[in-house]
Design a protein around this motif. Sequence first.
Motif, short mmCIF file in Angstrom:
data_model
loop_
_atom_site.label_atom_id
_atom_site.label_comp_id
_atom_site.label_asym_id
_atom_site.label_seq_id
_atom_site.Cartn_x
_atom_site.Cartn_y
_atom_site.Cartn_z
N TYR A 15 9.18 -23.63 7.20
CA TYR A 15 9.64 -23.52 8.59
C TYR A 15 8.85 -22.43 9.32
N GLU A 19 6.46 -22.77 12.53
CA GLU A 19 6.76 -22.04 13.77
C GLU A 19 5.55 -21.21 14.19
N ILE A 24 5.54 -28.88 16.29
CA ILE A 24 6.82 -29.53 16.59
C ILE A 24 7.58 -29.88 15.31
N TRP A 27 10.94 -28.38 13.63
CA TRP A 27 12.31 -28.81 13.88
C TRP A 27 12.86 -29.67 12.76
N GLY A 30 13.89 -27.29 10.47
CA GLY A 30 14.99 -26.64 11.16
C GLY A 30 16.31 -27.37 10.99
N TYR A 56 22.24 -23.92 14.43
CA TYR A 56 20.83 -24.20 14.17
C TYR A 56 20.57 -25.70 14.03
N ALA A 60 18.12 -27.60 16.58
CA ALA A 60 16.92 -28.27 16.04
C ALA A 60 16.69 -29.62 16.74
N TYR A 62 17.86 -30.39 19.78
CA TYR A 62 17.51 -30.02 21.16
C TYR A 62 16.05 -29.56 21.23
N GLY A 63 15.64 -28.69 20.30
CA GLY A 63 14.27 -28.17 20.29
C GLY A 63 13.24 -29.27 20.14
N TRP A 64 13.51 -30.23 19.26
CA TRP A 64 12.60 -31.36 19.08
C TRP A 64 12.40 -32.11 20.40
N TRP A 67 10.54 -29.78 23.03
CA TRP A 67 9.13 -29.59 22.69
C TRP A 67 8.36 -30.89 22.86
N ALA A 134 13.59 -22.75 21.39
CA ALA A 134 13.67 -24.12 21.90
C ALA A 134 13.01 -24.24 23.27
#
Length: 192
Positions: A15, A19, A24, A27, A30, A56, A60, A62-64, A67, A134
Motif C-alpha cells: 500500500y 501511495e 490508483i 485503493w 486500501g 478506511y 478506499a 471513494y478514493g478509487w 482518483w 482521497a
Amino acid sequence: MYYLEILGTFVGLVYLWLEYKASIYLWITGIIMPAIYLFVYYDAGLYADFGINIYYLLVAVYGWIVWKYGGNKKQKAGLPITYTPHKQYLPLLCTFVITWLCIAWILLRFTHSDVPWLDSFTTALSIVGMWMLARKYLEQWLAWIGVNVVSSGLYIYKELNFTAALYGLYAIIAIFGYIKWKKMMNEKKQEV
C-alpha cells in the motif's frame, strides 16, 4: 493474530509503495489491509483503530472513484496532486478536534482501553488524512507523519511489534512521499 499481523504488515508495505508512486491501485490494497487489521486491532483492544478501518474501507472506494474520474464532471482525466486549499484548513482542524474528543469520550465511557487519548488521536488524524489522500492533497503526507510516529509508539506499548515497525517505516517513507508528491505536482504544473 500473529500471522494476520504479519500479512497486514506485508499488505501495508505494498500500500505504502503504491501511495508513494501515486498509483490508483493503492485503493485495492486500501480495501485488503483494513479488512485484515479489523481482526488484529479488535484482538489488541485498540477499538478506535478497529473503527477507523471500517472508515478506511469506505474511503478506499471513494478514493478509487475520485482518483479515476477526477472528482468533478469538468475533469476528464484523473485527479491531479494539489495543495490543500486554504479554505479547507479550518474545517479539517475542527473535524480533527471534534472527532478526537468524541472518540476519546466513547473509549473512556464504553471500553476498557488503557490508551484512549492516543488511540483516539491517531484515529481522528487518520480520518482527516485519509480524506486528504482521497482528494490528492499534498499535505496529507504531513498528517500521516504525525499518525505514524504516534502509532508506532502506541503499537510498541501494545506489543504489536511488526505493526510498530511498519508504522515507523511509514513515518520515514511519508517524509519521502511528501517530497516525491511535491516534485510530481511541480512537474505536472510545468507541463501545462
